[in-house]
Scaffold this motif. Sequence first.
Motif, PDB file in Angstrom:
ATOM      1  N   VAL A  80       0.842  -1.204   0.000  1.00 38.48           N
ATOM      2  CA  VAL A  80       0.000   0.000   0.000  1.00 38.48           C
ATOM      3  C   VAL A  80       0.871   1.246   0.000  1.00 38.48           C
ATOM      4  CG1 VAL A  80      -1.582   1.346   1.424  1.00 38.48           C
ATOM      5  CG2 VAL A  80      -2.011  -1.073   1.040  1.00 38.48           C
ATOM      6  N   LEU A  81       1.945   1.215   0.807  1.00 36.80           N
ATOM      7  CA  LEU A  81       2.845   2.375   0.841  1.00 36.80           C
ATOM      8  C   LEU A  81       3.441   2.619  -0.542  1.00 36.80           C
ATOM      9  CD1 LEU A  81       4.725   1.975   4.234  1.00 36.80           C
ATOM     10  CD2 LEU A  81       3.025   3.684   3.564  1.00 36.80           C
ATOM     11  N   ILE A  82       3.893   1.540  -1.189  1.00 34.85           N
ATOM     12  CA  ILE A  82       4.479   1.690  -2.530  1.00 34.85           C
ATOM     13  C   ILE A  82       3.447   2.296  -3.476  1.00 34.85           C
ATOM     14  CG2 ILE A  82       5.384   0.450  -4.528  1.00 34.85           C
ATOM     15  CD1 ILE A  82       6.582  -1.575  -2.601  1.00 34.85           C
ATOM     16  N   GLU A  83       2.216   1.795  -3.372  1.00 35.50           N
ATOM     17  CA  GLU A  83       1.179   2.276  -4.290  1.00 35.50           C
ATOM     18  C   GLU A  83       0.887   3.746  -4.036  1.00 35.50           C
ATOM     19  OE1 GLU A  83      -2.722   2.924  -6.156  1.00 35.50           O
ATOM     20  OE2 GLU A  83      -2.267   3.187  -4.050  1.00 35.50           O
ATOM     21  N   VAL A  84       0.704   4.088  -2.770  1.00 34.28           N
ATOM     22  CA  VAL A  84       0.277   5.455  -2.446  1.00 34.28           C
ATOM     23  C   VAL A  84       1.393   6.464  -2.697  1.00 34.28           C
ATOM     24  CG1 VAL A  84      -0.441   6.970  -0.568  1.00 34.28           C
ATOM     25  CG2 VAL A  84      -1.470   4.705  -0.812  1.00 34.28           C
ATOM     26  N   LEU A  85       2.618   6.080  -2.307  1.00 25.46           N
ATOM     27  CA  LEU A  85       3.703   7.061  -2.394  1.00 25.46           C
ATOM     28  C   LEU A  85       4.284   7.163  -3.796  1.00 25.46           C
ATOM     29  CD1 LEU A  85       5.589   6.367   0.944  1.00 25.46           C
ATOM     30  CD2 LEU A  85       3.952   8.176   0.404  1.00 25.46           C
ATOM     31  N   LEU A  86       4.264   6.039  -4.532  1.00 27.31           N
ATOM     32  CA  LEU A  86       4.981   6.040  -5.812  1.00 27.31           C
ATOM     33  C   LEU A  86       4.048   5.854  -7.014  1.00 27.31           C
ATOM     34  CD1 LEU A  86       7.679   5.921  -7.355  1.00 27.31           C
ATOM     35  CD2 LEU A  86       7.665   3.459  -6.965  1.00 27.31           C
ATOM     36  N   LEU A  87       3.393   4.701  -7.050  1.00 28.29           N
ATOM     37  CA  LEU A  87       2.681   4.341  -8.280  1.00 28.29           C
ATOM     38  C   LEU A  87       1.531   5.281  -8.587  1.00 28.29           C
ATOM     39  CD1 LEU A  87       2.776   0.484  -7.877  1.00 28.29           C
ATOM     40  CD2 LEU A  87       4.302   1.974  -9.144  1.00 28.29           C
ATOM     41  N   ARG A  88       0.855   5.745  -7.532  1.00 27.27           N
ATOM     42  CA  ARG A  88      -0.268   6.640  -7.741  1.00 27.27           C
ATOM     43  C   ARG A  88       0.115   7.867  -8.567  1.00 27.27           C
ATOM     44  NH1 ARG A  88      -4.137   7.943  -2.674  1.00 27.27           N
ATOM     45  NH2 ARG A  88      -4.959   5.846  -2.840  1.00 27.27           N
ATOM     46  N   ARG A  89       1.344   8.273  -8.418  1.00 28.79           N
ATOM     47  CA  ARG A  89       1.779   9.471  -9.139  1.00 28.79           C
ATOM     48  C   ARG A  89       2.105   9.180 -10.589  1.00 28.79           C
ATOM     49  NH1 ARG A  89       3.636  12.887  -4.842  1.00 28.79           N
ATOM     50  NH2 ARG A  89       3.290  11.707  -2.953  1.00 28.79           N
ATOM     51  N   ILE A  90       2.234   7.900 -10.924  1.00 25.32           N
ATOM     52  CA  ILE A  90       2.708   7.613 -12.286  1.00 25.32           C
ATOM     53  C   ILE A  90       1.764   6.696 -13.050  1.00 25.32           C
ATOM     54  CG2 ILE A  90       5.150   8.007 -11.833  1.00 25.32           C
ATOM     55  CD1 ILE A  90       5.468   4.997 -11.495  1.00 25.32           C
ATOM     56  N   TYR A  91       0.498   6.615 -12.628  1.00 27.75           N
ATOM     57  CA  TYR A  91      -0.436   5.771 -13.380  1.00 27.75           C
ATOM     58  C   TYR A  91      -0.584   6.235 -14.814  1.00 27.75           C
ATOM     59  CZ  TYR A  91      -1.978   2.960  -9.456  1.00 27.75           C
ATOM     60  OH  TYR A  91      -2.025   2.081  -8.420  1.00 27.75           O
ATOM     61  N   PHE A 103      11.305  -1.219 -10.678  1.00 29.69           N
ATOM     62  CA  PHE A 103      12.649  -1.777 -10.601  1.00 29.69           C
ATOM     63  C   PHE A 103      13.499  -1.001  -9.599  1.00 29.69           C
ATOM     64  CE2 PHE A 103      16.952  -2.803 -11.979  1.00 29.69           C
ATOM     65  CZ  PHE A 103      16.857  -4.175 -11.970  1.00 29.69           C
ATOM     66  N   GLY A 104      13.275   0.301  -9.511  1.00 30.50           N
ATOM     67  CA  GLY A 104      13.935   1.087  -8.478  1.00 30.50           C
ATOM     68  C   GLY A 104      13.603   0.539  -7.098  1.00 30.50           C
ATOM     69  N   VAL A 105      12.339   0.165  -6.910  1.00 31.59           N
ATOM     70  CA  VAL A 105      11.928  -0.410  -5.627  1.00 31.59           C
ATOM     71  C   VAL A 105      12.675  -1.720  -5.366  1.00 31.59           C
ATOM     72  CG1 VAL A 105       9.987  -1.365  -4.338  1.00 31.59           C
ATOM     73  CG2 VAL A 105       9.664   0.674  -5.742  1.00 31.59           C
ATOM     74  N   VAL A 106      12.839  -2.526  -6.415  1.00 30.96           N
ATOM     75  CA  VAL A 106      13.568  -3.784  -6.274  1.00 30.96           C
ATOM     76  C   VAL A 106      14.964  -3.526  -5.706  1.00 30.96           C
ATOM     77  CG1 VAL A 106      14.642  -5.684  -7.533  1.00 30.96           C
ATOM     78  CG2 VAL A 106      12.329  -4.966  -8.114  1.00 30.96           C
TER      79      VAL A 106
END
Lengths: 610, 233, 251
Positions: A80-91, A103-106
């Motif tokens: 959820v943190l990854i989604e809210v902080l990162l992915l939400r901004r780049i959908y 991949f950066g997260v990896v």
Amino acid sequence: MENLLVQGLSGLATASSLFLVASGLTVIFGVTRIVNFAHGSLYMLGAYLSWTLVTQLPRGHLGFWGGVALAALIVGVVGVLIEVLLLRRIYKAPELFQLLATFGVVLIVQDVALLIWGPQDLLGPRAPGLRGATMVLGVRFPLYELFLIAVGPVVLALLWLLFNRTRWGTLVRAATADREMVGALGVNQRALFTTVFFLGSVLAGLGGALQIPRESVNLQMDLVVIVEAFVVVVVGGLGSLPGAFLAALLIGELQAFGILIFPRITLVLAFLVMAVVLVIRPHGLLGRAPSTAHAAAAPEPPYLPASPWRRWAGLGLLLLAVIVPPFLGDYALIVFTEIAIMMLFAASLHFIMGPGGMASFGHAAYFGFGAYGAALLVRHFAAPMELGLLAAPFMAGLGGLVFGFFCVRLSGVYAAMLTLAFAQIAWSTAFQWVEMTGGDNGILGVWPSAWAQSKLVFYYLSLALCVGAVMLLRRAIFAPFGYALRAGRDSPLRAEAIGMDGFRIRWFAFILAAVAAGIAGGLFAYSKGSVFPTYMSISRSVDGLLMVLLGGVKTVSGPIAGALAYTWLHEQLMRAFDLWRLFLGIIILALVLFFPQGLAGALGRREGRS
Amino acid sequence: MLDVTDLHAHYGRAHILQGVTLRAGEGEVLALLGRNGAGKSTTMKSIMGLLRPTSGAVRFRGEDIAGREPFEIARRGIGYVPEERRIFTELSVLENLEVGRMPAREGLAPWTAERVFALFPSLGAMRKRPGGRMSGGEQQMLTIGRTLMGNPRLILLDEPSEGLAPVIIERMAEAILALKREGLTVLLSEQNLHFARLVSDRACVLEKGAIRWEGRMEALMADEAARAQYLTV
Amino acid sequence: MTLEVRDLHKSFGGVQAVSGVSLSVAAGELLALIGPNGAGKSTCFNMLNGQLRPDRGSVKLRGQEITGLAPRRIWRMGVGRTFQITATFGSMTVLENVQMALLSHARRLYDIWNPVSKQDPARAMALLDRVGMAGQAARPCGVLAYGDLKRVELAVALANDPSLLLMDEPTAGMAPAERVALMELAARIAREGGIAVLFTEHDMDVVFAHADRILVLDRGKPIAEGLPAEVRRDARVREVYLGTGATHGYS
């Protein structure tokens, strides 16, 4: 016979584990359309967390099962943190950019896990109550494996009910097709996405947590698992849960029996299956052709001839690259040579990604074909460098001819996965065909001819060949062929309707790109003096992708800037920090969030404004 | 009901809406006319929050909703029927309707699937059929029904007649008039003047992102000069 | 006859989408294909342009069999087409869009050396001039107004000197007045060049103003064919398609 039964059963257990990870991946992809590279990291986190929890909590049922469940839930929260902080901004960002972000997260998770749990493998405790074995049709079989076999179908059934029998499921399926419209109908689709990401992450975490009684926990499991999960998801059909289940069974059994039947090619087997499935069914076993997206993508920007500013910058850079090296030491020369080679590698990948619109996750294969093409001649025929450098593009072109024939028939993620499958096949061939390639030990003694032995001369040779090849690719982009390639990307329907054979055009482009990558690979072999299977590994393919995306896929100069920045950065970070992955990951995330058009794109915008 | 004041909106750098001002009273059908590219769809998307207006106010029942998320706007009682229909092709008719369902609203008879089928009988005969296997006309009915399930007070109908056979368009007109009788407010974007004339009370004519003509529908039909100036090339 | 179609059949998963459609179009003639949504117009159309292979029946272009050929081969035999939703190359300029069709016609697509910008633009400009788009030749297609895109499509469709033009809902998504202008242009070009035109259309004002003949489909079968005036009077056509006429100009 008994042996076969045991293999079959353990294949089923493997299939269950695979399905847990793959189901999360496919659910997340279905809704968010994000190919989540970090899914394997979530799995790894699940394994590590449950190891910690289970060993810390009091022993017994509550300790073990509570620890597993808690680990899965914590991983869900991380997701959820990854989604809210990162992915939400780049959908709304391009698909590949999202991939780059994950991949950066990896990278970040890898180093964080290293910091917390250390580099050594961790062995987990057995599951209480499931320690022993039982008799199945007259064969002794571990209880825990039997338990795992049951988990897969149970999870599938629960997920099916969730998606088809609840309002939440209906909304999720609707959002899969058209998220904006779902929002306009009064559904908070952001919250919906977050819940989906939570579910997917919990599944990944659970998959990892349930592994601890079976195998050791280590820092490599993230990439191993994500690659397997990709295979399962793609074979099953992206977004299809029953497909993922079927594919998991197929791959699980294949791995179990593969060891018995084809011990020599175990590594290739899964990828071979993926390649065969995709060639026969381009959208996987149960997948469907993606419905055309509604929010029509903004038209790709045209490629403009370099602005005077950029032309001068390029010339200046080239001039520097020619004048400065004689004053540099050997180490700097090696870095400079590598940068020149990587520029060509990145430009060749950009050729099919940019104008061609085809993402390749396996471009390292052609780099490796080039390197091996040269090295094999040296090893088996003691050929001189000149011949080796000729063989490199030839060999790579041949590889592109064969693999490209299949890859360019597909599109989007499927095409990318097929390129990955072929690259893995090439990699495992190099790895397992020891007589021919030396296997893991590689081929040593691939040195330049006497006249090019000096680091400086070899640098100039590399620079000349790489710059020449990059300029040729650039020329092709602005010639009718490059336009035809772009035409097929912009509107396949219109391209076909004015007599263009899209398949042949893309195939030819694929071969050209492979040839160029082969030149880079050949030079690389001679610059290092040796060739290893890692030259074709996934991580090198990803390096190429990173360079292109960092530089900006929408400009012709992008890959060059990207290769320069990435190679330099990589080198500096590796020298300066133990935790270079962490820093690289953070830099990648920063770039994705703040320079979504890549370096060259950002520069271009600045130019446009002034 | 709806009160739009000096609304501006951009697509990238293109300044599409350049100060749109319009109002629709309760129970009224207001036609939004104009050439292609005049900004009709953009006006609808800006009201719905699908495009964030750069400036201006959108007041709905007294509250300024400009800049809110689409789902918040939908929950306040505005329904949106997009031009491209955007049916969920993998979902059945009933499931499509389910996605649009929202709680009942005070003072309005709540919409149910059965009520939708009463309005569009042909949908009732294909409850389990996936949206992707319906004809254009059926899809258009489903997309309206889906929006009605949210019990809207105001519906934004973006070119509902586009690409439909004349007989189907006539059925659409009947449905809109039925909704009007229920007290719904409708903002209708149209290119087909014949159709707009059948259902609308008033008309606004958009041209280059602003309202250039406003008045009763009959007045527009009588004003040949305005029609020639704004609705023909 | 430029186009001769005999007894086309096509079914999808047991559902008969088109059964027994025959038609012919002469040089310089405009034939409109109309009918309710789902009547099989698109299926019919896609069998003519090569996107779908008919189950049965034959399609002949100037006496030559083209049934089941790939779209690009059909184009090489002289069939131009425009799409219901415009299909152009958004990352190229208007001029380059037309140049691509010309380069393809000249079989020069595999040239990786000579820049496109150095090609002679004269022929492409002439085509753009015919559709009134010469003034916008340098603009990227991605930023054009919809009506202008339709004109670009027309220019692209004319690049290989077609003998037959297939137009799938040529005026969909356009304002009424633009529709008339575009169809007038297409009709003039067709009559001057002796090009046969087959088009589908929902705007009856356009159909009745420009079609020489009309073929009406319902549930995959032809139900009427003839001159516009005849078709308009046909009771069956009024029932399944035209309605009372309240929503189009010819009531």
